[in-house]
Design a protein around this motif. Structure first.
Motif, mmCIF file in Angstrom:
data_model
loop_
_atom_site.group_PDB
_atom_site.id
_atom_site.type_symbol
_atom_site.label_atom_id
_atom_site.label_comp_id
_atom_site.label_asym_id
_atom_site.label_seq_id
_atom_site.Cartn_x
_atom_site.Cartn_y
_atom_site.Cartn_z
ATOM 1 N N ALA A 253 0.825 -1.199 0.000
ATOM 2 C CA ALA A 253 0.000 0.000 0.000
ATOM 3 C C ALA A 253 0.866 1.259 0.000
ATOM 4 C CB ALA A 253 -0.921 -0.004 1.215
ATOM 5 N N GLU B 207 -5.984 5.532 -4.717
ATOM 6 C CA GLU B 207 -7.204 4.782 -4.429
ATOM 7 C C GLU B 207 -6.917 3.295 -4.236
ATOM 8 O OE1 GLU B 207 -10.040 6.090 -3.516
ATOM 9 O OE2 GLU B 207 -8.940 7.976 -3.739
ATOM 10 N N GLU B 208 -5.942 2.770 -4.965
ATOM 11 C CA GLU B 208 -5.552 1.375 -4.753
ATOM 12 C C GLU B 208 -4.948 1.192 -3.364
ATOM 13 O OE1 GLU B 208 -3.614 -0.612 -8.335
ATOM 14 O OE2 GLU B 208 -3.621 1.490 -8.960
ATOM 15 N N ARG C 240 -5.629 3.114 -0.735
ATOM 16 C CA ARG C 240 -6.700 3.261 0.241
ATOM 17 C C ARG C 240 -7.487 1.962 0.394
ATOM 18 N NH1 ARG C 240 -10.119 7.906 1.591
ATOM 19 N NH2 ARG C 240 -9.456 9.003 -0.312
ATOM 20 N N ALA C 241 -7.704 1.258 -0.723
ATOM 21 C CA ALA C 241 -8.470 0.010 -0.691
ATOM 22 C C ALA C 241 -7.775 -1.064 0.145
ATOM 23 C CB ALA C 241 -8.694 -0.500 -2.107
ATOM 24 N N ILE C 242 -6.456 -0.950 0.302
ATOM 25 C CA ILE C 242 -5.706 -1.882 1.150
ATOM 26 C C ILE C 242 -5.647 -1.367 2.578
ATOM 27 C CG2 ILE C 242 -3.450 -2.942 1.562
ATOM 28 C CD1 ILE C 242 -2.991 -2.807 -1.487
ATOM 29 N N GLU D 18 -7.560 0.772 4.380
ATOM 30 C CA GLU D 18 -8.759 0.875 5.217
ATOM 31 C C GLU D 18 -9.099 -0.437 5.921
ATOM 32 O OE1 GLU D 18 -11.758 2.640 2.750
ATOM 33 O OE2 GLU D 18 -11.098 4.685 3.230
#
Length: 268
Positions: free
Chosen positions: A220, A230-231, A233-235, A237
């Motif tokens: 990340a 955004e990639e 953030r997807a990890i 969060e």
């Protein structure tokens, strides 16, 4: 983590100054200890058994590794206990623990341990012993995090990686790959780090849940540092949720991920 005023060391049952969080998975008062008490308890059981060696690095209550400042204190204690051991494997591993703990940056490196590691690591590439290859990797870790010699660290990792793939087990290979990604990030080469960090995630997923989460955190950071926010953030969060659930909201790893997210997403 500063201890609450009403907690005591779980070994001596005394309070006062010097209490540290174990940085493991324990909650409440069982998570605090005087480092000298823990070091004394571990040293009293030193020997060649795996269980004795484990006491320097793993909480006997929750069976998770120590982290933060306490892990550094215990790494140094372990080296002092094993540096003259006839068990060469334990001696190498103890020196390696010192190198890994140096990432914390809170103490001057034990030069004897680092010199030992460097000599062993250099010899490792000549006789291809897996443990000596990994000691070379530990030396690269030291160069990167303690001495700031990132490019030398990358050179050592690039020499060790092909040998590790041929000679070492999957866990050690995953460690080399993840460290290479981390050092590339430290060198400001985030785009190069992304595919290597992705490989580290794939390898770590075949080893353990803990290693998988560590690799995800590096991945990340590589994504975020190369602009793929955004990639990242997807990890991050769900990773924060995992860390809060397993280690707690104030654990050092939880806070590191939260700080990274706050840096890249200041308005979130």
């Amino acid at each position: 983590v500063d201890p609450p005023s009403n907690v005591h060391c779980f070994i001596c049952l005394e309070g006062g100054d010097g209490l540290l969080s174990q940085g493991c998975g324990c909650r409440g008062t069982s998570g605090f200890v005087h480092p000298e008490c823990l070091a004394s308890m571990a040293s009293s059981t030193s020997g060649d058994s795996a269980e004795a060696y484990k006491r320097f690095h793993v909480c006997h209550t929750c069976d998770r590794n120590f982290s933060g400042i306490l892990s550094v204190v215990m790494a140094r204690t372990c080296w002092r206990s094993y540096r003259l051991s006839d068990n060469e494997g334990a001696r190498r591993d103890a020196a390696g623990r010192v190198a890994v703990a140096i990432q914390s940056g809170v103490f001057a490196p034990d030069l004897a341990a680092l010199e030992y590691l460097h000599a062993e690591g250099v010899r490792g590439l000549s006789n291809t012993h897996p443990r000596r290859i990994m000691n070379l990797v530990d030396r690269a870790n030291t160069l990167s995090y303690s001495e700031g010699r990132v490019h030398e660290a990358l050179d050592l990792l690039q020499r060790a990686y092909p040998e590790a793939k041929l000679r070492c087990d999957e866990a050690d290979i995953a460690h080399v790959v993840d460290m290479t990604a981390s050092v590339l990030l430290k060198a400001g080469r985030a785009e190069e780090a992304v595919p290597i960090a992705a490989e580290a995630v794939q390898r770590a997923g075949r080893i353990s849940e803990e290693r998988l989460h560590l690799a995800k955190e590096t991945y990340a950071m590589a994504l975020a540092s190369s602009g793929r926010l955004e990639e990242a953030r997807a990890i991050w969060e769900p990773e924060v949720g995992y860390l809060e659930r397993v280690y707690g909201a104030t654990h050092v790893r939880t806070n590191l991920v939260k700080r990274a997210m706050a840096y890249f997403f200041p308005s979130a």
